[in-house]
Design a protein around this motif. Structure first.
Motif, PDB file in Angstrom:
ATOM      1  N   LEU A   1      -0.328  25.728 -18.346  1.00 51.66           N
ATOM      2  CA  LEU A   1       0.505  26.737 -19.016  1.00 51.66           C
ATOM      3  C   LEU A   1      -0.076  28.107 -18.689  1.00 51.66           C
ATOM      4  O   LEU A   1      -1.286  28.325 -18.843  1.00 51.66           O
ATOM      5  N   TRP A   2       0.778  29.002 -18.228  1.00 50.92           N
ATOM      6  CA  TRP A   2       0.336  30.328 -17.774  1.00 50.92           C
ATOM      7  C   TRP A   2       1.001  31.432 -18.584  1.00 50.92           C
ATOM      8  O   TRP A   2       2.206  31.347 -18.866  1.00 50.92           O
ATOM      9  N   ASP A   3       0.249  32.484 -18.840  1.00 49.77           N
ATOM     10  CA  ASP A   3       0.814  33.667 -19.496  1.00 49.77           C
ATOM     11  C   ASP A   3       1.455  34.578 -18.464  1.00 49.77           C
ATOM     12  O   ASP A   3       0.966  35.676 -18.200  1.00 49.77           O
ATOM     13  N   VAL A   4       2.526  34.113 -17.860  1.00 52.27           N
ATOM     14  CA  VAL A   4       3.264  34.945 -16.899  1.00 52.27           C
ATOM     15  C   VAL A   4       4.750  34.770 -17.175  1.00 52.27           C
ATOM     16  O   VAL A   4       5.158  33.810 -17.832  1.00 52.27           O
ATOM     17  N   GLN A   5       5.524  35.702 -16.626  1.00 51.42           N
ATOM     18  CA  GLN A   5       6.961  35.619 -16.869  1.00 51.42           C
ATOM     19  C   GLN A   5       7.713  34.922 -15.751  1.00 51.42           C
ATOM     20  O   GLN A   5       8.825  34.453 -15.944  1.00 51.42           O
ATOM     21  N   SER A   6       7.113  34.890 -14.557  1.00 50.82           N
ATOM     22  CA  SER A   6       7.805  34.241 -13.447  1.00 50.82           C
ATOM     23  C   SER A   6       6.773  33.584 -12.543  1.00 50.82           C
ATOM     24  O   SER A   6       5.623  34.034 -12.481  1.00 50.82           O
ATOM     25  N   PRO A   7       7.171  32.552 -11.796  1.00 51.84           N
ATOM     26  CA  PRO A   7       6.208  31.891 -10.905  1.00 51.84           C
ATOM     27  C   PRO A   7       5.626  32.861  -9.868  1.00 51.84           C
ATOM     28  O   PRO A   7       4.449  32.754  -9.517  1.00 51.84           O
ATOM     29  N   ALA A   8       6.421  33.805  -9.394  1.00 52.01           N
ATOM     30  CA  ALA A   8       5.932  34.729  -8.359  1.00 52.01           C
ATOM     31  C   ALA A   8       4.732  35.529  -8.846  1.00 52.01           C
ATOM     32  O   ALA A   8       3.889  35.955  -8.045  1.00 52.01           O
ATOM     33  N   GLU A   9       4.651  35.710 -10.178  1.00 53.39           N
ATOM     34  CA  GLU A   9       3.536  36.477 -10.738  1.00 53.39           C
ATOM     35  C   GLU A   9       2.182  35.824 -10.436  1.00 53.39           C
ATOM     36  O   GLU A   9       1.164  36.510 -10.358  1.00 53.39           O
ATOM     37  N   LEU A  10       2.183  34.500 -10.246  1.00 51.89           N
ATOM     38  CA  LEU A  10       0.930  33.806  -9.923  1.00 51.89           C
ATOM     39  C   LEU A  10       0.419  34.214  -8.542  1.00 51.89           C
ATOM     40  O   LEU A  10      -0.770  34.152  -8.260  1.00 51.89           O
ATOM     41  N   CYS A  11       1.339  34.598  -7.662  1.00 52.78           N
ATOM     42  CA  CYS A  11       0.968  35.002  -6.299  1.00 52.78           C
ATOM     43  C   CYS A  11       0.739  36.501  -6.204  1.00 52.78           C
ATOM     44  O   CYS A  11       0.004  36.978  -5.335  1.00 52.78           O
ATOM     45  N   TYR A  12       1.375  37.233  -7.069  1.00 57.87           N
ATOM     46  CA  TYR A  12       1.425  38.686  -6.974  1.00 57.87           C
ATOM     47  C   TYR A  12       0.137  39.379  -7.426  1.00 57.87           C
ATOM     48  O   TYR A  12      -0.352  40.283  -6.774  1.00 57.87           O
ATOM     49  N   ALA A  13      -0.449  38.881  -8.498  1.00 62.93           N
ATOM     50  CA  ALA A  13      -1.607  39.574  -9.058  1.00 62.93           C
ATOM     51  C   ALA A  13      -2.864  39.271  -8.244  1.00 62.93           C
ATOM     52  O   ALA A  13      -3.011  38.194  -7.676  1.00 62.93           O
ATOM     53  N   ILE A  14      -3.764  40.246  -8.186  1.00 62.59           N
ATOM     54  CA  ILE A  14      -5.056  40.062  -7.499  1.00 62.59           C
ATOM     55  C   ILE A  14      -6.142  40.116  -8.561  1.00 62.59           C
ATOM     56  O   ILE A  14      -6.314  41.134  -9.234  1.00 62.59           O
ATOM     57  N   GLY A  15      -6.851  39.004  -8.724  1.00 59.34           N
ATOM     58  CA  GLY A  15      -7.969  39.007  -9.664  1.00 59.34           C
ATOM     59  C   GLY A  15      -7.589  38.758 -11.113  1.00 59.34           C
ATOM     60  O   GLY A  15      -8.446  38.842 -11.986  1.00 59.34           O
TER      61      GLY A  15
END
Ligand code: NIG
Ligand code: FE
Length: 407
Positions: free
Chosen positions: A377-391
């Motif tokens: 379970l991730w605190d993100v709004q969309s799957p792309a956010e997992l790839c987008y953020a650095i660190g």
């Protein structure tokens, strides 16, 4: 009968591609777990009545995004020491090959790994494993290849297996005896391959090996030597993988495909012929952006070719002290997109569904009925956010085999 555990109030990226995306995204979904398996998944509004009775246990996912547990399908994370000195040498102008030929490189880590006892190796490696787990990894492959003698290869594989017992993660082990020529065999690489072939039956008998890998390259082993290792793997009934076409085109991918390899890994120099052979054999292309970045390679893996031939692509850390001292699979998602131009859908598939395939595991990698309930379970709004953020590390919760774990 075991109770049904129902998780709802979340979007679910099943990672089983559908007509709308490679994420297999279900908005406002529900996931039903029974025992260690997924029993049902779909929109919450369609949750079957049998799951709605008082016997079910309800869990509020609090608006998170749910994905399959991440799978890091190519690591060398059991090793002794570190090689920051080579990093400095390379910054002063030496190349990776030059450092290796001058007695550094893999062989330097072999010395440190042979010196370490099992407890010390386990402690050093556990720190790296723990970093992966904190980012949602629930399955990891660990290669040997820094022992390069029976006793030390066995030691590293035992440490890898023990980590899988001590931590909430599935560990798959790969024997990489053909990683480099150890000093006592210098100038006698064919004799060393004899020794590698001879090590295999006992390691297999001790239950230490799930697959066999080799480093087929100018600074590794020739295709003919690689094939001798593969032939032995085949006799022992083990699947093979290959470090192929990393620094040059040795035509290793086509060789591996002839042995129905689960995966070929690195592949910056993969040819059209190699790519076709992989497609025909169903071999996964494991791309390793950490090694590409850290060695400052300029030759990109041929992603367009892989897409054209529909070769499944996986992404991994390649966690190792020489070419990718990396313990962040989320960072690899970002680099796969920024450096290799994968789409976030391809990248996420690369650490779930296709990574499972690269390990020959049919029971995980997607969230559909019948699969293992390894879930993040991730605190993100969309799957792309997992790839987008650095660190960033937005992991909220991990379930392994349906059970919430602390990592
Ligand atoms: O996957 N290519 C060979 N093996 C490792 C690097 C090992 C090392 O330098 O210690 C890799 O990149
Ligand atoms: Fe590797």
């Amino acid at each position: 009968m075991k109770p049904h555990h129902i998780w709802s109030h979340c979007d679910i990226a099943t990672c089983l591609p559908d007509a709308s995306s490679g994420y297999g995204l279900i908005r406002d979904g529900a996931l039903v777990i029974q025992g260690d398996k997924v029993a049902w998944v779909g929109p919450r509004s369609q949750l079957p009545e049998i799951y709605q009775g008082p016997a079910s246990v309800h869990h509020d996912a609090q608006g998170t995004l749910m994905t399959p547990g991440l799978i890091d399908c190519h690591t060398h994370l059991v090793y002794g020491g570190q090689r920051a000195n080579e990093f400095e040498l390379r910054l002063k102008g030496a190349s990776y090959e030059e450092v290796a030929r001058a007695g550094g490189g893999i062989v330097a880590t072999v010395r440190a790994t042979r010196e370490a006892d099992e407890a010390s190796l386990a402690a050093q490696s556990a720190r790296r494993l723990s970093a992966l787990l904190k980012e949602g990894v629930t399955t990891v492959e660990i290669k040997s290849g820094y022992g390069l003698a029976f006793e030390h290869e066995a030691k590293c594989l035992r440490v890898a297996r023990a980590l899988g017992e001590q931590y909430p993660v599935t560990v798959r082990t790969t024997f990489l005896g053909a990683h480099a020529v150890p000093p006592e065999f210098a100038g006698r690489s064919d004799d060393y391959i004899d020794a590698v072939v001879a090590m295999m039956p006992a390691l297999v008998q001790q239950g230490l090996v799930d697959a066999v890998d080799a480093f087929c390259d100018g600074i590794g082993f020739s295709p003919a030597q690689t094939e001798r290792v593969f032939a032995q793997a085949k006799r022992l009934g083990l699947p093979v993988k290959l470090h192929a076409e990393q620094l040059s085109d040795s035509d290793g991918a086509a060789l591996a495909a002839r042995y129905q390899a689960l995966s070929c890994d690195h592949l910056e120099w993969l040819s059209e012929r190699g790519s076709q052979a992989m497609a025909a054999a169903g071999t996964v292309a494991v791309l390793l952006p950490g090694a590409f970045y850290f060695l400052r390679e300029t030759r990109l893996p041929p992603v367009a070719l892989l897409r054209a031939h529909q070769v499944p692509m996986a992404i991994s850390t390649d966690c190792n002290p020489g070419s990718s001292p990396c313990t962040s699979l989320l960072l690899m998602l970002n680099m796969a997109c920024t450096l290799f131009r994968l789409t976030p859908e391809e990248a996420l598939q690369g650490v779930t569904r296709n990574a499972a395939r690269a390990l020959g595991l049919a029971d995980r990698g997607t969230l559909v009925a019948g699969q293992r309930a390894d879930v993040v379970l991730w605190d993100v709004q969309s799957p792309a956010e997992l790839c987008y953020a650095i660190g960033a590390n937005p992991r909220r919760q991990t379930l392994v085999g349906g059970v919430a774990v602390q990592v």
